[in-house]
Design an enzyme around this catalytic site. Structure first.
Site, mmCIF file in Angstrom:
data_model
loop_
_atom_site.group_PDB
_atom_site.id
_atom_site.type_symbol
_atom_site.label_atom_id
_atom_site.label_comp_id
_atom_site.label_asym_id
_atom_site.label_seq_id
_atom_site.Cartn_x
_atom_site.Cartn_y
_atom_site.Cartn_z
ATOM 1 N N THR A 34 0.862 -1.192 0.000
ATOM 2 C CA THR A 34 0.000 0.000 0.000
ATOM 3 C C THR A 34 0.890 1.230 0.000
ATOM 4 O O THR A 34 1.597 1.489 0.977
ATOM 5 C CB THR A 34 -0.899 0.011 1.247
ATOM 6 O OG1 THR A 34 -1.668 -1.180 1.271
ATOM 7 C CG2 THR A 34 -1.816 1.222 1.235
ATOM 8 N N LYS A 88 -7.293 1.914 -2.860
ATOM 9 C CA LYS A 88 -6.850 1.429 -1.540
ATOM 10 C C LYS A 88 -6.862 2.581 -0.524
ATOM 11 O O LYS A 88 -7.169 2.383 0.653
ATOM 12 C CB LYS A 88 -5.450 0.817 -1.668
ATOM 13 C CG LYS A 88 -4.863 0.287 -0.372
ATOM 14 C CD LYS A 88 -5.563 -0.940 0.178
ATOM 15 C CE LYS A 88 -5.286 -1.165 1.638
ATOM 16 N NZ LYS A 88 -4.578 -2.308 2.041
HETATM 17 P P1 NAP Z 1 5.482 -6.388 7.456
HETATM 18 O O1 NAP Z 1 5.020 -7.622 8.130
HETATM 19 O O2 NAP Z 1 6.103 -5.295 8.256
HETATM 20 O O3 NAP Z 1 6.528 -6.846 6.302
HETATM 21 C C1 NAP Z 1 7.173 -5.899 5.517
HETATM 22 C C2 NAP Z 1 8.037 -6.624 4.488
HETATM 23 O O4 NAP Z 1 8.649 -5.643 3.648
HETATM 24 C C3 NAP Z 1 9.184 -7.423 5.125
HETATM 25 O O5 NAP Z 1 9.402 -8.584 4.374
HETATM 26 C C4 NAP Z 1 10.359 -6.447 4.994
HETATM 27 O O6 NAP Z 1 11.613 -7.083 4.976
HETATM 28 C C5 NAP Z 1 10.060 -5.843 3.644
HETATM 29 N N1 NAP Z 1 10.714 -4.551 3.440
HETATM 30 C C6 NAP Z 1 10.465 -3.395 4.093
HETATM 31 N N2 NAP Z 1 11.256 -2.413 3.617
HETATM 32 C C7 NAP Z 1 12.001 -2.963 2.633
HETATM 33 C C8 NAP Z 1 12.995 -2.454 1.767
HETATM 34 N N3 NAP Z 1 13.395 -1.174 1.801
HETATM 35 N N4 NAP Z 1 13.550 -3.304 0.881
HETATM 36 C C9 NAP Z 1 13.168 -4.589 0.825
HETATM 37 N N5 NAP Z 1 12.227 -5.142 1.623
HETATM 38 C C10 NAP Z 1 11.668 -4.322 2.517
HETATM 39 O O7 NAP Z 1 4.304 -5.694 6.644
HETATM 40 P P2 NAP Z 1 2.972 -6.357 6.044
HETATM 41 O O8 NAP Z 1 1.912 -6.289 7.072
HETATM 42 O O9 NAP Z 1 3.297 -7.639 5.365
HETATM 43 O O10 NAP Z 1 2.591 -5.239 4.965
HETATM 44 C C11 NAP Z 1 3.226 -5.178 3.689
HETATM 45 C C12 NAP Z 1 2.458 -4.180 2.826
HETATM 46 O O11 NAP Z 1 1.090 -4.634 2.670
HETATM 47 C C13 NAP Z 1 2.378 -2.765 3.410
HETATM 48 O O12 NAP Z 1 2.442 -1.803 2.394
HETATM 49 C C14 NAP Z 1 1.016 -2.746 4.093
HETATM 50 O O13 NAP Z 1 0.497 -1.430 4.209
HETATM 51 C C15 NAP Z 1 0.204 -3.625 3.146
HETATM 52 N N6 NAP Z 1 -0.962 -4.312 3.743
HETATM 53 C C16 NAP Z 1 -0.880 -4.903 4.967
HETATM 54 C C17 NAP Z 1 -2.019 -5.543 5.491
HETATM 55 C C18 NAP Z 1 -2.004 -6.233 6.838
HETATM 56 O O14 NAP Z 1 -3.104 -6.535 7.366
HETATM 57 N N7 NAP Z 1 -0.861 -6.524 7.427
HETATM 58 C C19 NAP Z 1 -3.201 -5.590 4.747
HETATM 59 C C20 NAP Z 1 -3.222 -5.014 3.482
HETATM 60 C C21 NAP Z 1 -2.090 -4.387 2.993
HETATM 61 P P3 NAP Z 1 12.354 -7.493 6.360
HETATM 62 O O15 NAP Z 1 11.899 -8.855 6.680
HETATM 63 O O16 NAP Z 1 13.811 -7.420 6.020
HETATM 64 O O17 NAP Z 1 11.970 -6.463 7.398
#
Ligand code: NAP
Length: 283
Positions: A93, A168
């Site tokens: 997002t 979104k």
């Molecule tokens: P998360 O658990 O914090 O995971 C983030 C992922 O992104 C991790 O694998 C992290 O790697 C990687 N990452 C972050 N910065 C990076 C960079 N500069 N280069 C390469 N990899 C990087 O987050 P999430 O909940 O999965 O959310 C991911 C996305 O989906 C976000 O944009 C969020 O807004 C969206 N989203 C989330 C949800 C939800 O319910 N969680 C629902 C819909 C959409 P590391 O392992 O190295 O930290």
């Protein structure tokens, strides 16, 4: 078709499982390589050394990382491995502007881009029940559709690149309002000394019932705030929404209040908790 996935966080990891279960997942890459190693072993897929190696190996690359700058960093790192006919689908997002920038960066290398943010939470990702709002060309979506159907139950093309993220943003504004309403109402129920589990159960079956009440009501009222959806990520999303609204001369009062409330919680060290931690602030 070979699919690669970048970003094995709360959303990306279950997506990888669903893609692997249909044999489409070929390789993964994660910034913290230990996570990728575990997932690659578990799913019997390759672990790429870099985003560009993953791009070389795969026809479709799905990205699911945190914020705008992270998406652009990953797109930049993919470029040496990309070529004509390859498709990058970003499910993170971020802002529409970032989606448009990412698409332009890839255009010069002949690769196609879709912005395809998702809604449905970690549960939706686990059950492949996500709603996916897509921006990009119809023919590119049709080429990637078979892959995206492994992680989503509903895929809707909203318009050109950027319109998936616009949709979104609408979703995130709505989620903020629902969070405010549910946490306030449940705190009110608590003050009335009502049996909380029964309150959640009966209201979930009526006109005020909603996903957030059903899935987060029981945990928040038992003071459990494990993500789920990290509060600091929703704060990031709402800041994007506020900026987009300002560009149109609009105000989003509930969104602005939620940004302030999340900031208070983040200052108190609760940024990694689920967005339902807003309940902590309700009297
Ligand atoms: P998360 O658990 O914090 O995971 C983030 C992922 O992104 C991790 O694998 C992290 O790697 C990687 N990452 C972050 N910065 C990076 C960079 N500069 N280069 C390469 N990899 C990087 O987050 P999430 O909940 O999965 O959310 C991911 C996305 O989906 C976000 O944009 C969020 O807004 C969206 N989203 C989330 C949800 C939800 O319910 N969680 C629902 C819909 C959409 P590391 O392992 O190295 O930290």
């Amino acid at each position: 078709m070979r699919v690669g996935l970048i970003g094995l966080g709360a959303m990306g990891e279950p997506m990888a499982h669903n893609l692997a279960s249909t044999g489409l997942l070929y390789a993964v890459w994660n910034r913290t390589p230990e996570k990728a190693w575990v997932v690659a072993q578990e799913l019997n897929v390759l672990q790429a050394d870099s985003p560009s190696q993953l791009a070389e190996w795969c026809d479709v690359v799905i990205t699911c990382v945190s914020a705008d700058k992270d998406v652009l960093e990953v797109i930049w790192a993919l470029i040496p491995g990309l070529g004509p006919g390859k498709i990058v689908v970003d499910t993170s997002t971020v802002s529409s502007a970032t989606a448009i920038t990412a698409s332009k960066m890839l255009e010069d290398h002949g690769a196609n881009f879709l912005d395809a943010p998702v809604s449905g939470g970690v549960e939706g990702a686990k059950n492949a029940m996500l709603a996916m709002m897509v921006g990009g060309d119809e023919d590119v979506l049709e080429r990637a559709r078979q892959v995206l159907e492994q992680v989503s139950a509903r895929i809707v093309l909203m318009g050109p690149v950027g319109s998936g993220q616009g949709t979104k943003a609408v979703n995130q504004v709505m989620a903020a309002g629902i969070n405010q309403a549910v946490t306030e109402a449940l705190a009110f129920a608590h003050e009335l000394n009502l049996p909380m589990d029964k309150v959640i159960d009966v209201i979930s079956g009526g006109a005020a019932g909603n996903w957030f009440l059903e899935h987060r009501g029981p945990s928040m009222t038992h003071a459990q705030f494990n993500p789920g959806f990290k509060l600091e990520l929703h704060h990031k999303d709402l800041t994007i929404c506020k900026r987009m609204a300002e560009e149109k001369g609009l105000q989003l009062p509930l969104t602005e209040q939620t940004i302030k409330d999340y900031q208070v919680l983040m200052n108190e060290g609760f940024g990694q908790e689920d967005i339902s931690a807003l309940y902590r602030l309700k009297p």
